[in-house]
Design an enzyme around this catalytic site. Sequence first.
Site, PDB file in Angstrom:
ATOM      1  N   SER A  62      24.426 117.336 125.874  1.00 53.66           N
ATOM      2  CA  SER A  62      24.960 118.027 127.052  1.00 53.66           C
ATOM      3  C   SER A  62      25.016 117.171 128.318  1.00 53.66           C
ATOM      4  O   SER A  62      25.679 117.530 129.271  1.00 53.66           O
ATOM      5  CB  SER A  62      24.157 119.298 127.326  1.00 53.66           C
ATOM      6  OG  SER A  62      22.907 118.951 127.878  1.00 53.66           O
ATOM      7  N   LYS A  99      18.873 117.934 134.341  1.00 53.44           N
ATOM      8  CA  LYS A  99      19.956 118.448 135.191  1.00 53.44           C
ATOM      9  C   LYS A  99      20.290 117.437 136.272  1.00 53.44           C
ATOM     10  O   LYS A  99      19.521 116.512 136.528  1.00 53.44           O
ATOM     11  CB  LYS A  99      19.517 119.763 135.870  1.00 53.44           C
ATOM     12  CG  LYS A  99      19.230 120.909 134.925  1.00 53.44           C
ATOM     13  CD  LYS A  99      20.489 121.641 134.563  1.00 53.44           C
ATOM     14  CE  LYS A  99      20.185 122.728 133.531  1.00 53.44           C
ATOM     15  NZ  LYS A  99      21.389 123.212 132.871  1.00 53.44           N
TER      16      LYS A  99
END
Lengths: 143, 429
Positions: A62, A99
């Site tokens: 991701s 993130k």
Amino acid sequence: MIGVIKEQNKNIMKLTIPFYLHKAGAGFPSPATDYIEDDLDLNTHLINNAPATFIIRVQGKSMRDVGIYDGDLLIVDKSINPKSFSTVIANVNEELVVKTFIKEKEISYLTSGSKNINDKINLDEDQEVVIWGVVTYVIHKLQ
Amino acid sequence: MSYTNYSRKKDTIALIDCNSFYVSCERLFNPKIINKPVVVLSNNDGCVISRSTEAKKIGIKMGEPYFKVKDLVRKNKVHIFSSNYALYGDISRRVMKILKEFSDKMEVYSIDEAFISLSFIEDQRLDEYGKEIRERILKWTGIPTSIGIANTKTLSKVANHIAKKKKTGVKVLNNDAIIDEELKRFHISNVWGVGKQLSKLYIKNDIDTAYKLKNISNTWVKKSTNVLGAKTVMELRGIPCVSLETLETKRKSCCVSRSFGKKVESMDKLKESVTTHCLSAAEKIRGDDQVTKSVTVFIRTSPFDRHKEYYSNSKTIDLPIATNNSIELISAAIEGLKAIYKYGYFYQKSGVTLSQLTDAKKEEFNLLAPLLETKSKSLMQAIDQTNIKYGRNSISIAQAGTGNSWKMKREHFSKIDTASFNHLPMLKI
């Protein structure tokens, strides 16, 4: 088995014989001698604050957009605070995730680096989300 | 009666204690168990050795055997972990490294506790300094701590107890009136250095608080207890008697033993275990700069196995020259093991004791000691340093084996080692 130990003793003798980089004696000594022993040490380059630095392996795809691939090693420094666009490890919903931290004016949020706008986690609204550390380097194996 | 600290300059000592240390380490990479009841078990998943606050509230006691708390664990969904000493050791080293930056006078008291001297900090800044230490350790390592600050070690232990219950996690105890007030509420059995026996004796004589002990007569203490008892009393009065270095009295002997997860029959497996014990015992005494003159090896079967005959034996080998060299110690221990090993038994435990320990520096220079002495000494140093740097057992001796099927039971092992590339914490993204 004691025989094996004695055998090892012999090897120790071999190992500990001092090793000289250049011959002693006449002539002009190599000016490079002083530098030869200074091998490059990646620790000094990659780790700024050892007691606060952890190495974490990632699994998943991701974060490809920020250059983190499956199996990469992340060097994470817990002692520093993130700047805008820092890659961070955060505790979101009881899980550690990677993130991108973004600070725009007064608002700071986390995204996955994808173009999807719904992907934002507002840090000021969600008090449960905690920044765990800041990723300072990625070690990626090419072959 | 009042006791004052005479003209000498006051010492200031801080005791930093990691809260539920093993649990905190397990939580570091596992946020799912934050704010939940968590328990860490001792070797072989035997007893409870670390509890989160939530687990304490449920009523799980320290040191209780695991099987006794299994019901509580099931009912309250308590998270159970086998001890992961590689991880705890690495985190501990990080905490100690950070602490060292706050004071150059430091005594690592245990894996999760250290005393540091803060005598160079002004009294009014102590609280702030303590908070700074606490915040840095928390941010850099994720480990919460409690910090007690006072003029003696014993009082800093008292302060630490109080700090544990405070939200800020820091307590400075350096005001006589406040010290007395706290000592009145402090039960005698919680005083550092007062063990079970001494505690009984004090209570029998109506000394049930630290305050009463502080104000006991010197003659009574000297008559009724030992030197240590008297020292504790002085320390409660703010007079330092246990200095940072001297308490670290070096050990006279060093024993490493372990029960096997699965019973062991073969000589080879026993050799592996004895070698491993020797390695860690040798590393320990080298860490204290000591040498040994005698190696004892022991093995035994389970005394509770009713179907099989019990066998237990030990053998001591005296060494010609005091040493802390792993290789020499292992060959002595294996020699001892060969003398006591009997085929046909299922062994449950093995161990190694190094005794007659002395200071390595005091050992006179031995003319007979061959060149090898210094050679292998530097090898030992290299091994220890590598193991400190890269985690236990990075470098070992081939005989210690690599399979280690005799190794202990670890059914709830977290498998993370922050100091080993093979077991790094893994994150799914």
